[in-house]
Design a protein around this motif. Structure first.
Motif, PDB file in Angstrom:
ATOM      1  N   PHE A 288      12.259  42.858  27.856  1.00  0.00           N
ATOM      2  CA  PHE A 288      13.223  43.875  28.011  1.00  0.00           C
ATOM      3  C   PHE A 288      15.028  43.091  28.158  1.00  0.00           C
ATOM      4  CE2 PHE A 288       9.156  44.710  29.737  1.00  0.00           C
ATOM      5  CZ  PHE A 288       8.395  46.434  29.431  1.00  0.00           C
ATOM      6  N   SER A 289      15.709  43.953  28.506  1.00  0.00           N
ATOM      7  CA  SER A 289      16.767  43.201  28.220  1.00  0.00           C
ATOM      8  C   SER A 289      16.882  44.118  29.888  1.00  0.00           C
ATOM      9  CB  SER A 289      18.395  44.079  27.487  1.00  0.00           C
ATOM     10  OG  SER A 289      18.218  43.333  26.825  1.00  0.00           O
ATOM     11  N   VAL A 290      18.213  43.585  30.609  1.00  0.00           N
ATOM     12  CA  VAL A 290      17.967  44.850  32.150  1.00  0.00           C
ATOM     13  C   VAL A 290      20.079  44.569  32.381  1.00  0.00           C
ATOM     14  CG1 VAL A 290      17.493  44.600  35.099  1.00  0.00           C
ATOM     15  CG2 VAL A 290      16.244  43.740  33.250  1.00  0.00           C
ATOM     16  N   GLY A 338      11.179  36.289  33.830  1.00  0.00           N
ATOM     17  CA  GLY A 338      12.581  36.508  33.802  1.00  0.00           C
ATOM     18  C   GLY A 338      13.463  35.539  33.945  1.00  0.00           C
ATOM     19  N   TYR A 339      14.669  35.747  33.155  1.00  0.00           N
ATOM     20  CA  TYR A 339      15.639  34.477  32.465  1.00  0.00           C
ATOM     21  C   TYR A 339      16.916  35.283  33.265  1.00  0.00           C
ATOM     22  CZ  TYR A 339      11.773  32.974  30.104  1.00  0.00           C
ATOM     23  OH  TYR A 339      10.777  32.088  29.258  1.00  0.00           O
ATOM     24  N   ASN A 340      17.864  34.826  32.629  1.00  0.00           N
ATOM     25  CA  ASN A 340      19.515  34.941  32.478  1.00  0.00           C
ATOM     26  C   ASN A 340      20.112  34.059  31.597  1.00  0.00           C
ATOM     27  OD1 ASN A 340      22.874  35.595  33.029  1.00  0.00           O
ATOM     28  ND2 ASN A 340      21.273  36.362  34.656  1.00  0.00           N
ATOM     29  N   THR A 341      20.391  35.782  30.401  1.00  0.00           N
ATOM     30  CA  THR A 341      21.608  34.553  29.417  1.00  0.00           C
ATOM     31  C   THR A 341      22.489  35.101  29.234  1.00  0.00           C
ATOM     32  OG1 THR A 341      20.796  36.339  27.996  1.00  0.00           O
ATOM     33  CG2 THR A 341      19.468  34.750  27.980  1.00  0.00           C
ATOM     34  N   ASP A 342      23.248  36.031  30.583  1.00  0.00           N
ATOM     35  CA  ASP A 342      24.831  36.351  30.499  1.00  0.00           C
ATOM     36  C   ASP A 342      25.453  35.203  31.546  1.00  0.00           C
ATOM     37  OD1 ASP A 342      24.117  39.117  30.396  1.00  0.00           O
ATOM     38  OD2 ASP A 342      23.724  39.654  32.570  1.00  0.00           O
ATOM     39  N   CYS A 343      24.636  34.525  32.228  1.00  0.00           N
ATOM     40  CA  CYS A 343      25.657  33.163  33.094  1.00  0.00           C
ATOM     41  C   CYS A 343      25.836  31.913  32.021  1.00  0.00           C
ATOM     42  CB  CYS A 343      24.685  32.041  33.435  1.00  0.00           C
ATOM     43  SG  CYS A 343      25.456  30.841  34.260  1.00  0.00           S
ATOM     44  N   GLU A 344      25.318  31.336  31.124  1.00  0.00           N
ATOM     45  CA  GLU A 344      25.856  31.126  29.809  1.00  0.00           C
ATOM     46  C   GLU A 344      26.474  31.635  28.615  1.00  0.00           C
ATOM     47  OE1 GLU A 344      24.165  27.769  26.775  1.00  0.00           O
ATOM     48  OE2 GLU A 344      23.072  28.933  27.381  1.00  0.00           O
ATOM     49  N   ALA A 345      26.284  32.687  28.237  1.00  0.00           N
ATOM     50  CA  ALA A 345      27.464  33.895  27.516  1.00  0.00           C
ATOM     51  C   ALA A 345      28.879  33.849  28.516  1.00  0.00           C
ATOM     52  CB  ALA A 345      26.631  34.718  27.325  1.00  0.00           C
ATOM     53  N   SER A 346      29.020  34.040  28.904  1.00  0.00           N
ATOM     54  CA  SER A 346      30.326  34.290  29.809  1.00  0.00           C
ATOM     55  C   SER A 346      30.651  32.981  30.108  1.00  0.00           C
ATOM     56  CB  SER A 346      30.354  34.982  30.834  1.00  0.00           C
ATOM     57  OG  SER A 346      29.135  33.624  32.026  1.00  0.00           O
ATOM     58  N   ILE A 347      30.342  32.366  30.638  1.00  0.00           N
ATOM     59  CA  ILE A 347      31.306  30.664  31.251  1.00  0.00           C
ATOM     60  C   ILE A 347      31.621  30.134  29.633  1.00  0.00           C
ATOM     61  CG2 ILE A 347      30.461  28.210  31.240  1.00  0.00           C
ATOM     62  CD1 ILE A 347      28.787  28.964  33.794  1.00  0.00           C
ATOM     63  N   THR A 348      30.626  30.195  28.302  1.00  0.00           N
ATOM     64  CA  THR A 348      30.475  29.178  26.690  1.00  0.00           C
ATOM     65  C   THR A 348      32.149  30.057  26.452  1.00  0.00           C
ATOM     66  OG1 THR A 348      28.988  30.749  26.024  1.00  0.00           O
ATOM     67  CG2 THR A 348      28.217  28.388  26.468  1.00  0.00           C
ATOM     68  N   ALA A 349      32.189  31.350  26.733  1.00  0.00           N
ATOM     69  CA  ALA A 349      32.672  32.403  26.217  1.00  0.00           C
ATOM     70  C   ALA A 349      34.264  31.583  26.869  1.00  0.00           C
ATOM     71  CB  ALA A 349      33.083  34.135  26.250  1.00  0.00           C
ATOM     72  N   ILE A 350      34.537  31.815  28.275  1.00  0.00           N
ATOM     73  CA  ILE A 350      35.597  31.658  29.056  1.00  0.00           C
ATOM     74  C   ILE A 350      35.565  30.002  28.652  1.00  0.00           C
ATOM     75  CG2 ILE A 350      36.459  30.627  30.775  1.00  0.00           C
ATOM     76  CD1 ILE A 350      34.716  32.858  32.470  1.00  0.00           C
ATOM     77  N   GLU A 351      34.988  29.085  28.447  1.00  0.00           N
ATOM     78  CA  GLU A 351      35.568  27.219  27.654  1.00  0.00           C
ATOM     79  C   GLU A 351      35.782  27.652  26.624  1.00  0.00           C
ATOM     80  OE1 GLU A 351      31.622  25.765  27.678  1.00  0.00           O
ATOM     81  OE2 GLU A 351      31.532  24.565  29.690  1.00  0.00           O
ATOM     82  N   ASP A 352      34.973  28.279  25.460  1.00  0.00           N
ATOM     83  CA  ASP A 352      36.113  28.458  24.519  1.00  0.00           C
ATOM     84  C   ASP A 352      37.172  29.418  24.762  1.00  0.00           C
ATOM     85  OD1 ASP A 352      33.753  27.584  23.370  1.00  0.00           O
ATOM     86  OD2 ASP A 352      32.840  28.874  21.812  1.00  0.00           O
ATOM     87  N   VAL A 441      32.999  41.294  24.983  1.00  0.00           N
ATOM     88  CA  VAL A 441      32.309  41.770  23.402  1.00  0.00           C
ATOM     89  C   VAL A 441      31.817  40.123  23.243  1.00  0.00           C
ATOM     90  CG1 VAL A 441      32.289  41.866  21.123  1.00  0.00           C
ATOM     91  CG2 VAL A 441      33.604  43.665  22.821  1.00  0.00           C
ATOM     92  N   GLU A 442      32.855  39.165  23.383  1.00  0.00           N
ATOM     93  CA  GLU A 442      32.261  38.019  22.746  1.00  0.00           C
ATOM     94  C   GLU A 442      31.198  37.751  24.300  1.00  0.00           C
ATOM     95  OE1 GLU A 442      31.569  34.540  21.046  1.00  0.00           O
ATOM     96  OE2 GLU A 442      33.140  36.076  20.343  1.00  0.00           O
ATOM     97  N   GLN A 447      24.986  36.563  24.504  1.00  0.00           N
ATOM     98  CA  GLN A 447      24.193  36.913  25.291  1.00  0.00           C
ATOM     99  C   GLN A 447      23.200  37.476  25.196  1.00  0.00           C
ATOM    100  OE1 GLN A 447      22.662  39.939  27.111  1.00  0.00           O
ATOM    101  NE2 GLN A 447      24.073  41.580  25.550  1.00  0.00           N
ATOM    102  N   ALA A 448      23.249  38.672  24.240  1.00  0.00           N
ATOM    103  CA  ALA A 448      22.119  38.745  23.003  1.00  0.00           C
ATOM    104  C   ALA A 448      21.386  38.164  22.175  1.00  0.00           C
ATOM    105  CB  ALA A 448      23.013  40.219  22.242  1.00  0.00           C
ATOM    106  N   ILE A 449      22.333  36.808  21.689  1.00  0.00           N
ATOM    107  CA  ILE A 449      21.341  35.786  20.801  1.00  0.00           C
ATOM    108  C   ILE A 449      20.586  35.349  22.041  1.00  0.00           C
ATOM    109  CG2 ILE A 449      22.279  33.531  19.618  1.00  0.00           C
ATOM    110  CD1 ILE A 449      24.629  35.146  18.430  1.00  0.00           C
ATOM    111  N   GLY A 450      20.761  34.634  23.100  1.00  0.00           N
ATOM    112  CA  GLY A 450      20.030  34.154  23.896  1.00  0.00           C
ATOM    113  C   GLY A 450      18.675  35.347  24.305  1.00  0.00           C
ATOM    114  N   GLN A 451      19.090  36.477  24.581  1.00  0.00           N
ATOM    115  CA  GLN A 451      17.567  37.857  24.462  1.00  0.00           C
ATOM    116  C   GLN A 451      17.387  37.499  23.104  1.00  0.00           C
ATOM    117  OE1 GLN A 451      19.595  41.819  25.505  1.00  0.00           O
ATOM    118  NE2 GLN A 451      19.452  40.578  28.066  1.00  0.00           N
TER     119      GLN A 451
END
Length: 473
Positions: A288-290, A338-352, A441-442, A447-451
């Motif tokens: 599941f995505s949450v 349970g996992y969280n793929t949001d955190c890395e996704a948001s940080i890497t998006a901002i880093e880029d 969107v980024e 996060q979808a790739i991580g999921q």
């Protein structure tokens, strides 16, 4: 003998015969296998004349329904006329004709079994807000079957998504062709997943005629590809409230097919997490995505939680975030992880977006909590980073932003996790004020790739998924 191929049906409720004929052609062009004609919606309906026009001009099979007001229809005249009209539809060559159980039960024996002219007889029953256990639904099906139909239809008002499980149970156990689904927004998966459990028909709406709980014909053919769903299809779902805004299905489903993984990703409107996880506990529902508003509350329903997603009060911002956006059912023991793929996704998006100037961002997230109401008066330091993790600005309420417009020029970078619309009002105004902006969107893509990797145990087709986002978001 149970049929194996599920057909897609478009319900038509035009008020004139001419529009009904036009809508039949449109439905076929949009991917319907058959159409349900609601005779009770036609104004000044003339049975013989209008039925002849409809059936003479049908470009695809038709299912004739003449629903009385007591069962949610518009017909208010006598039952004899309605019965004669339905019989006439059979005689004129309708492919399927629907009789409610109440009407079918009082027919003489020879009329019950009169399946002439090639028409298939459907006997239907609407469970209107009754909280019936599986056994009682089974009794209703038995009563319907006793009238001798070719096909059974059972419609249930769904007050909670967990009620759909008994529909799946009926579909998988039925020895005759069965149409069974729940209505309303919470009933959406009863349509999409019907082919997995052997449903005879799945309903889809035409473009411009959306109905709560009904997928569009286009989504059934393209996003969900229901013709590819079978009993072995693994189900992944988005647990959220609401869910209608999610673009997850148009990203995950093509990606699953691209890597030849027999899975389906569906929106799940969930009201009660405890009931949901108690009912949907089989390996068929593998992950599941949450989404909003459950990312923190769902932690309590996980048997194990990845360290990043755990809440660690002593060192919370450095090591953990106390929220889960992905759950996997471990195949070996059925436990929820349970996992969280949001955190890395948001940080890497901002880093880029900052081009290497935020490499230490993950370790520099110290700050103070403030009540939301105070944000309008909050004055950030020059060069600050603003990350909107609220649903403010999400469609359809696109006119709101979480901070004062006057402060936007003080931010070096503004990130908005909202991705519908792609460019929110916050991002537009921040860009106008000179800030670097990062679209949700980024983050959504990352996060979808991580999921996807967690769902399938494989590697996501990243470039393929990026192209979908570029083309459709």
């Amino acid at each position: 003998m149970k049929l194996t191929s599920t057909m897609i049906c478009a319900p038509l409720t035009a008020q004139s015969v001419e529009q009904m004929v036009s809508d039949m052609r449109k439905a076929k062009a949009q991917g319907a296998d058959l159409v349900e004609i609601r005779l009770d919606c036609i104004e000044n309906f003339l049975p013989h004349k209008d039925l002849e026009i409809i059936l003479r001009n049908k470009p695809l099979p038709v299912l004739i329904v003449f629903r009385p007001k007591r069962d949610g229809g518009l017909y208010e005249s006598d039952e004899h006329t309605r019965f004669e009209t339905l019989n006439l539809a059979k005689e004129l060559g309708a492919d399927y004709v629907d009789f409610e159980l109440k009407l079918a039960s009082v027919l003489p024996g020879e009329q019950k079994m009169n399946h002439h002219c090639g028409s298939k007889i459907i006997v239907s029953y609407h469970v209107n807000g009754e909280n019936l256990p599986k056994e009682d639904l089974g009794n209703i099906v038995a009563r319907i079957q006793a009238t001798g139909p070719d096909i059974i239809r059972l419609v249930i008002d769904a007050a909670d998504i967990t009620e759909i499980a008994r529909v799946f149970h009926l579909l998988s156990c039925s020895q005759v062709p069965l149409i069974a689904y729940c209505v309303g927004e919470r009933g959406l998966i009863s349509q999409i997943l019907s082919p997995k459990f052997g449903g005879f028909i799945v309903y889809g709406s035409m473009d411009g005629n959306s109905l709560p709980g009904l997928p569009t014909l286009d989504s059934l053919r393209k996003a969900y590809k229901v013709d590819c769903i079978n009993g072995d299809t693994i189900v992944f779902g988005l647990i959220s409230k609401p869910v209608s805004h999610s673009k997850g299905p148009i990203l995950h489903n093509p990606a699953l097919r691209h890597v030849k993984f027999n899975g389906i990703y569906v929106p799940m409107f969930v009201d009660d997490l405890k009931k949901f996880f108690n009912v949907y506990s089989s390996q068929d529902f593998a992950g599941f995505s949450v989404g909003i508003p459950y990312k923190e509350a769902v932690v309590d329903f996980c048997d194990e939680v990845h360290p990043l997603a755990q809440f660690n009060e002593l060192n919370m911002m450095h090591q953990s975030i106390g929220a889960v956006n992905t759950i996997i059912r471990r195949p070996s023991d059925g436990k929820l992880i349970g996992y969280n793929t949001d955190c890395e996704a948001s940080i890497t998006a901002i880093e880029d977006a900052l081009i290497d100037r935020a490499k230490c961002l993950a370790c520099a997230l110290k700050g103070e909590a403030r009540p939301f109401e105070e944000l309008v008066n909050f004055q950030p330091e020059k060069g600050a980073i603003l990350a909107n993790a609220t649903p403010l600005g999400m469609h359809p309420n696109t006119d709101r932003i979480p901070v004062s417009e006057a402060t936007l020029g003080d931010y070096q970078i503004v990130f908005d996790s909202v991705y519908t619309p792609r460019k929110t009002r916050l991002l537009k105004e921040a860009e106008a004020a000179g800030a670097i902006t990062v679209s949700g969107v980024e983050m959504f893509l990352r996060q979808a790739i991580g999921q996807f990797n967690l769902f399938t145990g494989g590697q996501a087709p990243e470039e393929f998924m990026r192209q979908i986002v570029f083309d459709k978001f």
